[in-house]
Design a protein around this motif. Structure first.
Motif, PDB file in Angstrom:
ATOM      1  N   GLN A 114       0.830  -1.197   0.000  1.00 27.58           N
ATOM      2  CA  GLN A 114       0.000   0.000   0.000  1.00 27.58           C
ATOM      3  C   GLN A 114       0.865   1.248   0.000  1.00 27.58           C
ATOM      4  OE1 GLN A 114      -2.525   0.174   3.529  1.00 27.58           O
ATOM      5  NE2 GLN A 114      -1.145  -1.161   4.633  1.00 27.58           N
ATOM      6  N   THR A 166       0.423   5.871  -0.461  1.00 29.55           N
ATOM      7  CA  THR A 166      -0.382   7.066  -0.726  1.00 29.55           C
ATOM      8  C   THR A 166       0.546   8.261  -0.840  1.00 29.55           C
ATOM      9  OG1 THR A 166      -2.301   8.357   0.022  1.00 29.55           O
ATOM     10  CG2 THR A 166      -0.795   7.566   1.720  1.00 29.55           C
ATOM     11  N   SER A 176     -13.500   5.788  -6.947  1.00 32.88           N
ATOM     12  CA  SER A 176     -12.349   4.937  -6.679  1.00 32.88           C
ATOM     13  C   SER A 176     -12.665   3.577  -7.312  1.00 32.88           C
ATOM     14  CB  SER A 176     -12.099   4.814  -5.178  1.00 32.88           C
ATOM     15  OG  SER A 176     -11.780   6.080  -4.631  1.00 32.88           O
ATOM     16  N   LEU A 195      -6.356  -4.769  -7.105  1.00 34.15           N
ATOM     17  CA  LEU A 195      -5.911  -3.388  -6.958  1.00 34.15           C
ATOM     18  C   LEU A 195      -7.094  -2.528  -6.534  1.00 34.15           C
ATOM     19  CD1 LEU A 195      -4.059  -0.862  -7.454  1.00 34.15           C
ATOM     20  CD2 LEU A 195      -4.823  -0.955  -9.842  1.00 34.15           C
ATOM     21  N   CYS A 224      -7.800   1.539  -5.731  1.00 36.04           N
ATOM     22  CA  CYS A 224      -7.096   2.798  -5.960  1.00 36.04           C
ATOM     23  C   CYS A 224      -8.073   3.965  -6.068  1.00 36.04           C
ATOM     24  CB  CYS A 224      -6.246   2.722  -7.229  1.00 36.04           C
ATOM     25  SG  CYS A 224      -7.198   2.415  -8.742  1.00 36.04           S
ATOM     26  N   THR A 225      -7.568   5.147  -5.780  1.00 34.63           N
ATOM     27  CA  THR A 225      -8.334   6.372  -5.991  1.00 34.63           C
ATOM     28  C   THR A 225      -8.099   6.873  -7.411  1.00 34.63           C
ATOM     29  OG1 THR A 225      -6.544   7.728  -5.085  1.00 34.63           O
ATOM     30  CG2 THR A 225      -8.235   6.963  -3.546  1.00 34.63           C
ATOM     31  N   LEU A 282      -4.793   7.803  -9.351  1.00 34.87           N
ATOM     32  CA  LEU A 282      -4.034   6.846 -10.159  1.00 34.87           C
ATOM     33  C   LEU A 282      -4.624   6.711 -11.552  1.00 34.87           C
ATOM     34  CD1 LEU A 282      -1.740   4.620 -10.131  1.00 34.87           C
ATOM     35  CD2 LEU A 282      -3.617   2.999  -9.837  1.00 34.87           C
ATOM     36  N   ALA A 314       2.666  -1.135  -5.398  1.00 31.92           N
ATOM     37  CA  ALA A 314       1.966   0.043  -4.879  1.00 31.92           C
ATOM     38  C   ALA A 314       2.843   1.287  -5.004  1.00 31.92           C
ATOM     39  CB  ALA A 314       1.546  -0.181  -3.426  1.00 31.92           C
ATOM     40  N   VAL A 363       2.206   4.522  -7.648  1.00 33.25           N
ATOM     41  CA  VAL A 363       2.134   5.909  -7.175  1.00 33.25           C
ATOM     42  C   VAL A 363       3.204   6.756  -7.858  1.00 33.25           C
ATOM     43  CG1 VAL A 363       2.509   7.404  -5.175  1.00 33.25           C
ATOM     44  CG2 VAL A 363       1.033   5.402  -4.970  1.00 33.25           C
ATOM     45  N   VAL A 386      -3.044  10.428  -4.607  1.00 36.04           N
ATOM     46  CA  VAL A 386      -3.102   9.095  -5.194  1.00 36.04           C
ATOM     47  C   VAL A 386      -2.849   8.058  -4.105  1.00 36.04           C
ATOM     48  CG1 VAL A 386      -0.680   9.341  -5.915  1.00 36.04           C
ATOM     49  CG2 VAL A 386      -2.084   7.527  -6.912  1.00 36.04           C
ATOM     50  N   SER A 387      -3.741   7.044  -4.048  1.00 31.20           N
ATOM     51  CA  SER A 387      -3.649   6.005  -3.039  1.00 31.20           C
ATOM     52  C   SER A 387      -3.906   4.646  -3.674  1.00 31.20           C
ATOM     53  CB  SER A 387      -4.640   6.241  -1.904  1.00 31.20           C
ATOM     54  OG  SER A 387      -4.342   7.453  -1.231  1.00 31.20           O
ATOM     55  N   VAL A 388      -3.131   3.646  -3.242  1.00 34.77           N
ATOM     56  CA  VAL A 388      -3.149   2.336  -3.887  1.00 34.77           C
ATOM     57  C   VAL A 388      -2.990   1.243  -2.831  1.00 34.77           C
ATOM     58  CG1 VAL A 388      -1.821   0.818  -5.409  1.00 34.77           C
ATOM     59  CG2 VAL A 388      -2.174   3.202  -6.050  1.00 34.77           C
TER      60      VAL A 388
END
Length: 235
Positions: free
Chosen positions: A6, A8, A114, A183, A185-186, A189, A209, A213, A225-227
Motif C-alpha cells: 500500500q 499514498t 475509486s 488493486l 485505488c483512488t 491513479l 503500490a 504511485v 493518489v492512493s493504492v
C-alpha cells in the motif's frame, strides 16, 4: 495468504491528502477519496475508514457484500451527522471501495469513482463501475471511454458517501483463484495512468503500490493518489 502493498501520496498539486486507506485483518482492504471545503474531505474519508474499522469486527465472518454495504451506510449516516453539527463540514463526502477476501471468495461494496481491479491470467479487469457523470455518458453510448478520460466534467460524482441520506451501494461477490492480484485505488491513479500501464506495473514490479504511485507522479500527479495491491498466493 496474500501479499499486501500500500502507498499514498499528496501528489504534486494539492496541499493536503484527502485520501485514506487501510488494511484490516483478516483480508479486508479499503480506499476512500474525500471531498469538501477546507479540511472536510480528510474528515469524511477518515470517518469512513474509522466507522468501517469499528463496525466489522463486531460482525461474524464472512463479511459478505451485505455486511460491507451496511458498513458504508453506517459511515454515510455518521458523516451526515457530523456535517449537520459543523458548518465547515457541510457538503463533505467520500468515495468508498471495500474488498474482503474469505474462503476463496471476494466480497466488495463500492460508492464513487475509486476503483477495484482484478489482474487474472495477465488480464486486468475493472470490477467496479464509476458513479460519475461521464461514466453515465459512456454507458449510454454518448461518448467513448477515451473521450471520458479528458472530459471537463469527469470529476462530477453521481454517488458519494455522506452526500445524501439515501445512497446506492454497488455490491457483489465472486470466486478468488490463486495467482489473482487485486488493486484498489483512488482516481489520482486512474486519471494519470491507462489500464495497460497499470497492468504492466502489476506484472513486473517488486513493490507495485509504490511504483504505481510513482508512475502517477511522473505523469503529472495532479491529485492525491492512493493504492492497495493484494496478491493472492495460495488459498
Amino acid at each position: 495468504m496474500s501479499k499486501v502493498y500500500q502507498a499514498t501520496h499528496v501528489g504534486k498539486v494539492r496541499k493536503n491528502n484527502e485520501d485514506a486507506l487501510i488494511f484490516i485483518e483478516p483480508e479486508t482492504f479499503i480506499v476512500a477519496d474525500g471531498m469538501g471545503g477546507q479540511a472536510a474531505g480528510e474528515i469524511a474519508s477518515q470517518m469512513l475508514i474509522d466507522t468501517v474499522k469499528n463496525f466489522l469486527p463486531a460482525v461474524p465472518e464472512p463479511w459478505s457484500e451485505d455486511i460491507l454495504k451496511k458498513a458504508i451506510l453506517k459511515s454515510n449516516a455518521a458523516i451526515l451527522r457530523e456535517a449537520a453539527k459543523n458548518s465547515n463540514y457541510r457538503g463533505m463526502g467520500t468515495t468508498a471501495t471495500i474488498l474482503h477476501i474469505y474462503n476463496r471468495r471476494a466480497y466488495y461494496a463500492h460508492v464513487g469513482d475509486s476503483r477495484l481491479y482484478r489482474l487474472k491470467n495477465k488480464n486486468l479487469e475493472q470490477i467496479t463501475q464509476d458513479h460519475s457523470y461521464v461514466e453515465n455518458l459512456v454507458r449510454n453510448g454518448e461518448i467513448t471511454a477515451e473521450e471520458a478520460r479528458n472530459h471537463p466534467m469527469k470529476n462530477i460524482l453521481t454517488q458519494a458517501v455522506g452526500a445524501v441520506e439515501n445512497i446506492l451501494v454497488d455490491t457483489a461477490s465472486f470466486t478468488v483463484n490463486a495467482g489473482d492480484t487485486f488493486l484498489l485505488c483512488t482516481d489520482g491513479l486512474t486519471n494519470m495512468l491507462e489500464d495497460k500501464e497499470i497492468a504492466e506495473i502489476l506484472l513486473t514490479s517488486e513493490n507495485p503500490a509504490e511504483n504505481l504511485v510513482q508512475a502517477a507522479l511522473n505523469n503529472g500527479g495532479s491529485d492525491n493518489v492512493s493504492v492497495i495491491v493484494v496478491g493472492v498466493d495460495e488459498l
